[in-house]
Design an enzyme around this catalytic site. Structure first.
Site: not given
Ligand SMILES: *Cc1c(COP(=O)(O)O)cnc(C)c1O
Length: 348
Positions: A90, A160, A184
């Site tokens: 990521w 993030d 999540k």
């Molecule tokens: C799942 C995830 C993403 C991607 O998220 P989307 O909403 O599908 O764009 C980005 N960063 C992390 C750390 C993730 O776990």
């Protein structure tokens, strides 16, 4: 997973929300019913996360992946360099997007150990002139989690938090901005949460499209256009559920216990392995491998026959990955541990 109790409320209210004769999905986002849902949801989130008053909460779309571009558009603020920590998949995606807008200074990378650790504070080569510092506190795919919040001085810290948000209390005053895709730990996919300190708003790149400008969403209460109303409603039910569970301190205790017992099972059986530095193992995503990878398919099919699904590791790393977010009950982790012991006895 979503909490069972949340899904049951949604099921009961599906056809007729609180005697209105309508489903939430059918309501105007500007009507009084939906407005009350959106207000309660936002105030519950503020309460659950102890969000300071000088932070704006924005509910957006496009996933965390859209933020990878919106962050440089909004936060470069006249500067040409941004700091990024590279701890895995990521991080790399965020870096690739930022490189479209500015020069990216990689302050540390753990590529050398195959992304099985997080760098220490002393290893971060921060640029004091950077517009911001970006990192991924929990790298979802390899299950690596920072065991500290980087100190970036006066340079805003951007995180993030897609796969760690709401898993425990966080001191938001240490961050300029955090963001997370909802799918999540917040609610269903389709909603993206941004929490940003208000002094960082209002200096977007001149070419920034309206919909990508945080200030526009802040000025319009996240209703510049039609928001994902059903996702907001379900996230609101999750926030209320979190309050009932005792808030984030209670979730932290449960999450830590769930993770520790699963890692203990992995470390205590030579048939299983997890390569991540012990103090930096994720509470949410627990990857592990079997001593004999030719047994992976059998492991997955036997697990599925016992009701345990979605254990296949990310396609880029293979092996297994147990995602044990807030809504995964402790009994689910206990069932996995019992199954792993049985599988190892039979096939190890
Ligand atoms: C799942 C995830 C993403 C991607 O998220 P989307 O909403 O599908 O764009 C980005 N960063 C992390 C750390 C993730 O776990």
């Amino acid at each position: 997973m979503l909490p069972q109790a949340v899904l049951e409320i949604a099921q009961r209210e599906m056809l007729d929300w609180h005697g209105s004769g309508m489903s939430i999905m059918e309501m105007s986002h500007r009507g009084k019913e939906f407005t009350s849902v959106a207000h309660k949801m936002a105030s519950d989130l503020r309460e659950v996360m102890s969000i300071p008053d000088n932070y704006k909460v924005l509910f957006l779309q496009g996933g965390a992946s859209s933020q990878f571009a919106m962050i440089p558009m909004n936060l470069l603020r006249g500067k040409s360099v941004a700091d990024y920590v590279n701890t895995g998949d990521w991080s790399r995606k965020a870096i690739a997007e930022a490189q479209r807008f500015c020069s990216v200074n990689i302050v540390a990378t753990t590529e050398g150990d195959n992304f099985t650790s997080a760098p220490s504070q002393a290893q971060l080569n921060l640029d004091p002139d950077a517009a911001y510092v970006h990192y991924v506190p929990n790298e979802t795919i390899r299950g690596v989690e920072f065991d500290y919040i980087p100190d970036t001085g006066d340079v805003p810290l951007v995180a993030d938090m897609s796969s760690t948000i709401l898993s425990r209390p966080v001191d938001l005053s240490k961050f300029g901005m955090i963001y997370a895709g909802a799918q999540k730990n917040i609610g269903p996919a389709g909603l993206t949460l941004v929490i940003i300190r208000d002094d960082l708003l209002g200096e977007t790149l001149a070419t920034t499209p309206t919909m990508f400008d945080y200030q526009v969403h802040a000025d319009n209460g996240s209703m510049y256009n039609t928001p994902p109303t059903y996702g907001l409603y379900l996230a609101g039910l999750v926030f209320a559920w979190l309050k009932e569970q005792g808030g984030l301190p209670a979730m932290a205790a449960i999450n830590q216990r769930k993770a520790e017992k699963l890692y203990r099972a992995i470390d205590g059986d030579s048939f299983y392995a997890n390569p991540v530095t012990k103090s930096q193992r994720s509470w949410m995503n627990v990857p592990f491998t079997l001593a004999d990878a030719t047994l992976d398919t059998l492991f997955l099919s036997e697990a599925e026959s016992q009701g345990m699904v979605a254990l296949k590791g990310h396609r880029s790393v293979g092996g297994m990955r147990a995602s044990i977010y807030n809504a995964m009950p402790e009994a689910g982790v206990d069932a996995l541990i019992a199954f792993m012991a049985q599988f190892s006895r039979q096939h190890g």
